[in-house]
Write a protein that holds these residues in place. Structure first.
Motif, PDB file in Angstrom:
ATOM      1  N   GLY A   1       0.802  -1.210   0.000  1.00 45.47           N
ATOM      2  CA  GLY A   1       0.000   0.000   0.000  1.00 45.47           C
ATOM      3  C   GLY A   1       0.837   1.263   0.000  1.00 45.47           C
ATOM      4  O   GLY A   1       2.045   1.240  -0.280  1.00 45.47           O
TER       5      GLY A   1
ATOM      6  N   THR B   1      -3.631  -2.785   1.125  1.00 41.27           N
ATOM      7  CA  THR B   1      -4.375  -3.907   0.544  1.00 41.27           C
ATOM      8  C   THR B   1      -3.746  -5.209   1.009  1.00 41.27           C
ATOM      9  O   THR B   1      -2.521  -5.300   1.134  1.00 41.27           O
ATOM     10  CB  THR B   1      -4.350  -3.843  -0.989  1.00 41.27           C
ATOM     11  OG1 THR B   1      -4.951  -2.627  -1.422  1.00 41.27           O
ATOM     12  CG2 THR B   1      -5.105  -5.014  -1.603  1.00 41.27           C
TER      13      THR B   1
ATOM     14  N   LYS C   1      -3.577  -9.012  -0.213  1.00 38.90           N
ATOM     15  CA  LYS C   1      -3.837 -10.080  -1.164  1.00 38.90           C
ATOM     16  C   LYS C   1      -3.874 -11.394  -0.407  1.00 38.90           C
ATOM     17  O   LYS C   1      -2.933 -11.749   0.305  1.00 38.90           O
ATOM     18  CB  LYS C   1      -2.732 -10.095  -2.226  1.00 38.90           C
ATOM     19  CG  LYS C   1      -2.648 -11.367  -3.068  1.00 38.90           C
ATOM     20  CD  LYS C   1      -3.857 -11.545  -3.947  1.00 38.90           C
ATOM     21  CE  LYS C   1      -3.689 -12.815  -4.801  1.00 38.90           C
ATOM     22  NZ  LYS C   1      -4.924 -13.115  -5.569  1.00 38.90           N
TER      23      LYS C   1
ATOM     24  N   MET D   1     -10.068 -10.291  -1.176  1.00 42.71           N
ATOM     25  CA  MET D   1      -9.061  -9.345  -0.698  1.00 42.71           C
ATOM     26  C   MET D   1      -9.688  -8.498   0.388  1.00 42.71           C
ATOM     27  O   MET D   1     -10.915  -8.361   0.448  1.00 42.71           O
ATOM     28  CB  MET D   1      -8.568  -8.441  -1.837  1.00 42.71           C
ATOM     29  CG  MET D   1      -7.972  -9.174  -3.010  1.00 42.71           C
ATOM     30  SD  MET D   1      -7.491  -8.047  -4.364  1.00 42.71           S
ATOM     31  CE  MET D   1      -6.065  -7.264  -3.632  1.00 42.71           C
TER      32      MET D   1
ATOM     33  N   TYR E   1      -8.964  -4.663   2.803  1.00 38.61           N
ATOM     34  CA  TYR E   1      -8.234  -3.404   2.847  1.00 38.61           C
ATOM     35  C   TYR E   1      -8.266  -2.846   4.270  1.00 38.61           C
ATOM     36  O   TYR E   1      -9.192  -3.120   5.031  1.00 38.61           O
ATOM     37  CB  TYR E   1      -8.860  -2.374   1.899  1.00 38.61           C
ATOM     38  CG  TYR E   1      -9.092  -2.886   0.501  1.00 38.61           C
ATOM     39  CD1 TYR E   1      -8.109  -2.766  -0.478  1.00 38.61           C
ATOM     40  CD2 TYR E   1     -10.299  -3.479   0.140  1.00 38.61           C
ATOM     41  CE1 TYR E   1      -8.313  -3.218  -1.759  1.00 38.61           C
ATOM     42  CE2 TYR E   1     -10.515  -3.949  -1.139  1.00 38.61           C
ATOM     43  CZ  TYR E   1      -9.525  -3.819  -2.089  1.00 38.61           C
ATOM     44  OH  TYR E   1      -9.736  -4.280  -3.368  1.00 38.61           O
TER      45      TYR E   1
END
Length: 224
Positions: A155, A174, A176, A205, A207
């Motif tokens: 990020g 973020t 993954k 995903m 955040y």
């Protein structure tokens, strides 16, 4: 006498290195919002945001390179009925999942970032690394899937020196993942008809947008 001098030199070197190491250390914590992208939320929906928090330990190797160890906790949420897509509307599923993670990342500051008595420093930065997460759905799991796994966090953020050793960090990151079950909807779900099964070819995903306050262990020299 020579032995005493030798011991004095060794201990002086040891303590000087401890002091030098300590001045590179930074600790802190913050709060933010967790969000999710997956089958129930194909696009980013700010309205699905849930509260999250984190603690961090940072080692400032150089003015532009930092290593950060952090632990993050919170939850993610989604509701098909709040998504405009007709497929989601027909399916009508909802979920809430709690998440805990530990990650180790490297940060790169675009500007040389260090404390100075003469000005307040700031710098944008990027980060990336590896981590491990565990998650727990609110509802009964649809199958016997693993509720833990490796993640790749990455990020951007901005660091700003408030005063002395105190900094503010604003960050968007973020995660993954390598699972399609964050929303408790991965794979074949016998409770749903085939025409409203999810697309399990895509992984979920999540955040984390946060604001953190940190403290650097620096020595501030005051003029006499």
């Amino acid at each position: 006498m020579k032995l005493i001098k030798s011991l004095f030199i060794v201990f002086s070197f040891f303590f000087l290195n401890i002091e030098s190491f300590a001045q590179k250390i930074e600790i802190g914590g913050g709060l933010g919002a967790m969000n999710y992208k997956g089958d129930i939320s194909p696009d980013f929906h700010p309205s699905f945001a849930q509260l999250g928090g984190h603690l961090l330990f940072r080692y400032n190797l150089k003015k532009d390179v930092t290593f950060r160890l952090s632990t993050t906790f919170g939850s993610i949420y989604g509701n098909d009925k709040e998504v405009s897509d007709s497929f989601n509307q027909q399916r009508g599923q909802t979920f809430k999942t709690s998440i805990k993670e530990v990650s180790l990342v490297t940060e790169y500051n675009f500007f040389s970032y260090q404390y100075s008595r003469m000005h307040k420093d700031w710098s944008p930065y990027v980060f990336g690394g590896i981590g491990f997460m565990g998650f727990s759905p609110r509802d009964t799991p649809v199958s016997d899937y693993k509720q833990a796994g490796v993640i790749i966090p990455f990020g951007v953020g901005i660091k700003y020196n408030l005063t002395g050793p105190w900094d503010l960090n604003l960050e968007f990151g973020t995660r993954k993942t390598f699972t399609d079950y964050l929303d408790n909807l991965g794979g074949d779900n016998p409770a749903l008809s085939r025409n409203i099964q999810n697309d399990y070819s895509r992984g979920d995903m999540y955040y984390y947008t946060s604001l953190a306050l940190t403290y650097k262990f620096i020595k501030i020299y005051c003029p006499k």
